[in-house]
Motif scaffolding. Structure first.
Motif, short mmCIF file in Angstrom:
data_model
loop_
_atom_site.label_atom_id
_atom_site.label_comp_id
_atom_site.label_asym_id
_atom_site.label_seq_id
_atom_site.Cartn_x
_atom_site.Cartn_y
_atom_site.Cartn_z
N ILE A 195 0.84 -1.19 0.00
CA ILE A 195 0.00 0.00 0.00
C ILE A 195 0.88 1.24 0.00
CG2 ILE A 195 -1.79 1.29 1.22
CD1 ILE A 195 -2.63 -1.36 2.54
N PRO A 196 0.78 2.12 -1.00
CA PRO A 196 1.62 3.33 -1.01
C PRO A 196 1.33 4.18 0.22
CG PRO A 196 0.58 2.99 -3.15
CD PRO A 196 -0.06 2.02 -2.21
N PRO A 197 2.36 4.64 0.93
CA PRO A 197 2.13 5.45 2.13
C PRO A 197 1.57 6.83 1.82
CG PRO A 197 4.49 5.28 1.65
CD PRO A 197 3.79 4.36 0.72
N PHE A 198 1.85 7.34 0.63
CA PHE A 198 1.31 8.63 0.17
C PHE A 198 0.60 8.36 -1.15
CE2 PHE A 198 4.75 9.53 2.99
CZ PHE A 198 4.37 10.68 3.67
N ARG A 199 -0.67 8.74 -1.23
CA ARG A 199 -1.44 8.36 -2.40
C ARG A 199 -2.61 9.31 -2.63
NH1 ARG A 199 -2.20 4.80 1.84
NH2 ARG A 199 -4.37 4.53 2.54
N ALA A 200 -3.02 9.39 -3.89
CA ALA A 200 -4.15 10.24 -4.28
C ALA A 200 -5.44 9.69 -3.70
CB ALA A 200 -4.25 10.29 -5.80
#
Length: 714
Positions: free
Chosen positions: A550-555
């Motif tokens: 899971i990307p830690p920073f995401r749209a």
């Protein structure tokens, strides 16, 4: 599926008529990952250099995906020009990705050419991270596994149909607007044009939703990066010509004024030659480098060294690499053939023996992203026609240079069981497992914010570093964005004093501090203390990146793919699972914020907002523009000035909303790869019936977190 075999004569004939699409082979290479192969594959591809195996167990746990089209509907043709790939596209689909795009967010209807470039302006598709990978909100991703310059037509072209229908809708009108208005609807395909290729691999990543697609992509590349925990603190790059004594004084400034800082970065003058690089300590500036490193370590600072990969004739590496480099020079220096294992080992072994074993904690890998191809006057880098001993050409090397460079340096630390957090100015596909933050010499704040969102679609880490500022307001707004990013970095390579003491470059270097310098210093200290408080939460988000993809920073569209209001929302993003960030720029005293479904709380005021609506916020320069989702347990630590190996964070758990809630903190030593062998704990935070409790699961004996308090925000 049937397999077909063709001889060279038949292949030649098929090339002449322009199609070999019938001879593709399809295989499932991991759970939810399909590979389509056609023709003669290139020897050098992004996935070919991926050294981490797929995280099979984690991939198997993801829900099964279902493509919105038949896999056989992906068309691949080979002609005299190269390869063309056509992927079905529904009229309602929204597209994202193509690496670290700087000028655009939703790519639907655009033409994108992700080519590596040191100054990616004008929204041509040029980028620091030219991944030939895109994702759809319909729940799938497509990766064209090539290092060639590739153009994507994202539903922006229409084919001539081979039928007898010659009718066309023709509109007449008298106004200029009517004459120039087009009702043309693009074809139902994303078309990728790969000149020069004789074959191709296409990876298809299934959902079922957008977040699952990115999980599969990251896990297929070995899982997301786990930076050293100290890397999530504050990094400060000192002036380029600072000597050993000046760096020591800067370190003392941070500690004496209780301003958090974990990493000090040294810029070019630490070397005897920088353009090209010698990789030799400049003893007139750093007379006792190893003693200096030890001294900094004792004060809680890690040292990061600036360099680039072009090897000076003055370097001890020049002779060993002379026959393992490209046939063109850059700044009179060699271009190492990082596609060749022997060349990368020579480069790595020297760095290990000269720097890493004496305590250098990381490197800033500059100038690996080609000279600006938007202007004919920028010619510093090697040409595309370059040839390298491994057989890779200049075009492919440009696309892969930053990726191979960071891999070479990262493997030093991996081999030593020592984690790092690197800086790099170029990357590519399947870089998810590398703890290297991309940065740029561009400096448009709005674009820096957008790239935080786009990093989530690329498996890369973005650093919106803070440099010069137009005003105190500009400086503070940029600092807020950096606090709310994957790397908190001030780059003061041309400033004598910290920028918060004087934003004017000339006055700063003349030692003329602002009249309100102490007040601004206090404000920046407040922001940096929040960053240090957030480290346990950020570190656990990176653990989700590594173990779950899971990307830690995401749209927001990644978490809310069915919400049309998120499709083009390029200046808000999720941090982990519970924080929504909405940064402001210098131009804004207030801004509109869209909150998706659910209940949200303003972090600064604790005011409650219902989702599905837009609100106006007016945070001041020391208030972080973030909202916390109801049901979140937000673990905030008592700020520390730096993260030591034995640091134990004292944490207050804030429970947002009046319902029961759960959260998890990842706990390990923070500095080794022992977590890969099970050397970690999962600290479960449980709020149940107005009572908080914790439960540790795992093999780690030492603890890093102490839960001191629980507090409910209703």
């Amino acid at each position: 599926m049937k397999k077909y075999f063709i001889n060279s004569v038949m292949l030649y004939l098929l090339l002449q008529i322009g199609i070999v699409s019938a001879y593709s082979q399809t295989a499932q290479v991991a759970a939810g990952v399909i590979k389509i192969s056609t023709g003669e594959m290139d020897k050098f591809t992004p996935y070919g250099f991926c050294s981490e195996p797929p995280s099979k167990a984690a991939l198997d746990k993801l829900p099964p995906g279902k493509l919105p089209f038949n896999i056989a509907d992906i068309k691949i043709s080979i002609n005299k020009r190269g390869v063309v790939v056509e992927v079905p596209l529904d009229q309602s689909e929204q597209l994202y990705g193509f690496g670290m795009q700087i000028g655009s967010f939703n790519q639907r209807g655009l033409k994108k050419r992700p080519i590596v470039n040191d100054n990616p302006l004008n929204d041509l598709g040029y980028t620091h991270g030219p991944a030939t990978f895109y994702v759809s909100n319909k729940g799938y991703g497509i990766l064209i596994n090539t290092a060639r310059y590739t153009t994507f037509y994202c539903g922006s072209t229409a084919r001539l149909k081979n039928n007898n229908d010659t009718t066309a809708v023709v509109k007449s009108g008298n106004s200029v607007e009517e004459l120039y208005k087009s009702d043309h609807k693009a074809s139902g395909y994303v078309t990728a044009d790969i000149p020069g290729a004789k074959g191709i691999e296409v990876f298809v990543f299934e959902g079922p939703d957008l977040k699952n697609v990115m999980q599969r992509y990251n896990l297929f590349g070995g899982g997301g990066a786990m930076p050293a925990i100290w890397g999530l603190g504050v990094k400060y790059r000192v002036k380029a010509d600072f000597n050993q004594n000046q760096v020591d004084k800067m370190a003392a400034y941070f500690r004496n004024n209780h301003i958090p800082c974990d990493v000090l970065g040294l810029e070019p003058k630490w070397q005897t030659a920088a353009y090209s690089c010698s990789y030799v300590w400049n003893k007139s500036f750093f007379p006792t480098p190893n003693e200096f490193i030890d001294s900094m370590k004792n004060k809680g600072f890690h040292i990061n060294l600036w360099e680039h990969a072009f090897v000076s004739p003055k370097s001890p590496l020049y002779r060993p690499l002379k026959n393992k480099a490209g046939n063109y020079l850059v700044w009179n220096g060699l271009v190492p053939d990082f596609a060749d294992t022997a060349a990368s080992n020579i480069f790595a072994n020297y760095h290990q023996a000269t720097f890493v074993q004496y305590g250098i904690s990381g490197f800033k890998m500059d100038e690996c992203d080609n000279s600006n191809i938007s202007f004919g006057s920028d010619t510093w880098s090697f040409p595309e026609l370059s040839q390298f001993p491994s057989g890779i050409d200049g075009e492919q090397m440009h696309q892969l240079f930053g990726l191979l460079y960071q891999k070479t340096i990262y493997n030093i630390y991996k081999k030593l069981n020592q984690r790092t957090y690197l800086d790099v100015r170029a990357s590519n596909a399947f870089a998810s497992s590398y703890p290297a933050a991309l940065y740029s010499d561009t400096y448009v704040h709005e674009e820096y914010i957008r790239m935080i969102l786009n990093s989530g679609f690329s498996g890369m880490i973005w650093s919106p570093e803070v440099r010069e500022s137009n005003s105190i307001k500009d400086f503070m707004r940029r600092s807020q964005t950096a606090v709310l990013s994957a790397q908190m970095l001030f780059n003061s390579w041309y400033l004598q004093n910290p920028p918060w003491l004087q934003i004017n470059k000339e006055k700063n270097n003349n030692g003329e501090l602002m009249d309100n310098a102490q007040a601004v210093e206090a404000d920046i200290r407040k922001l940096l203390n929040f960053r240090m408080s957030l480290i346990p939460y950020l570190y656990s988000a990176f653990a989700d990146y590594h173990f779950k993809g899971i990307p830690p920073f995401r749209a927001l569209v990644m978490d809310y793919p069915g919400d049309k209001n998120t499709y083009n929302l390029s200046d808000e993003y999720m941090i982990g699972n519970g924080i929504l960030a909405a940064p402001l720029t210098e131009k804004q005293d207030e801004r509109k914020v869209y909150l998706p479904e659910g209940t949200w709380y303003d972090y600064n005021t604790n005011q409650r907002f219902e989702g599905g609506r837009e609100y106006t916020i007016k945070p001041d320069l020391t208030q972080l523009p973030i909202f916390i989702k109801a049901g979140t347990i937000l673990p905030l630590a008592k700020p520390v000035e730096h993260v030591a190996p034995d640091t134990r964070f004292e944490i207050t758990c804030y429970i947002y909303g009046n319902a029961d809630a759960k959260a998890t903190l990842f706990e390990d030593d923070g500095i080794t790869f022992n977590y890969e062998k099970g050397g970690y704990n999962m600290l479960n935070l449980i709020w149940n019936k107005n009572k908080g409790e914790t439960r540790r699961d795992g093999k780690l004996k030492n603890t890093r977190y102490i839960i001191k308090k629980w507090q409910v925000i209703n």
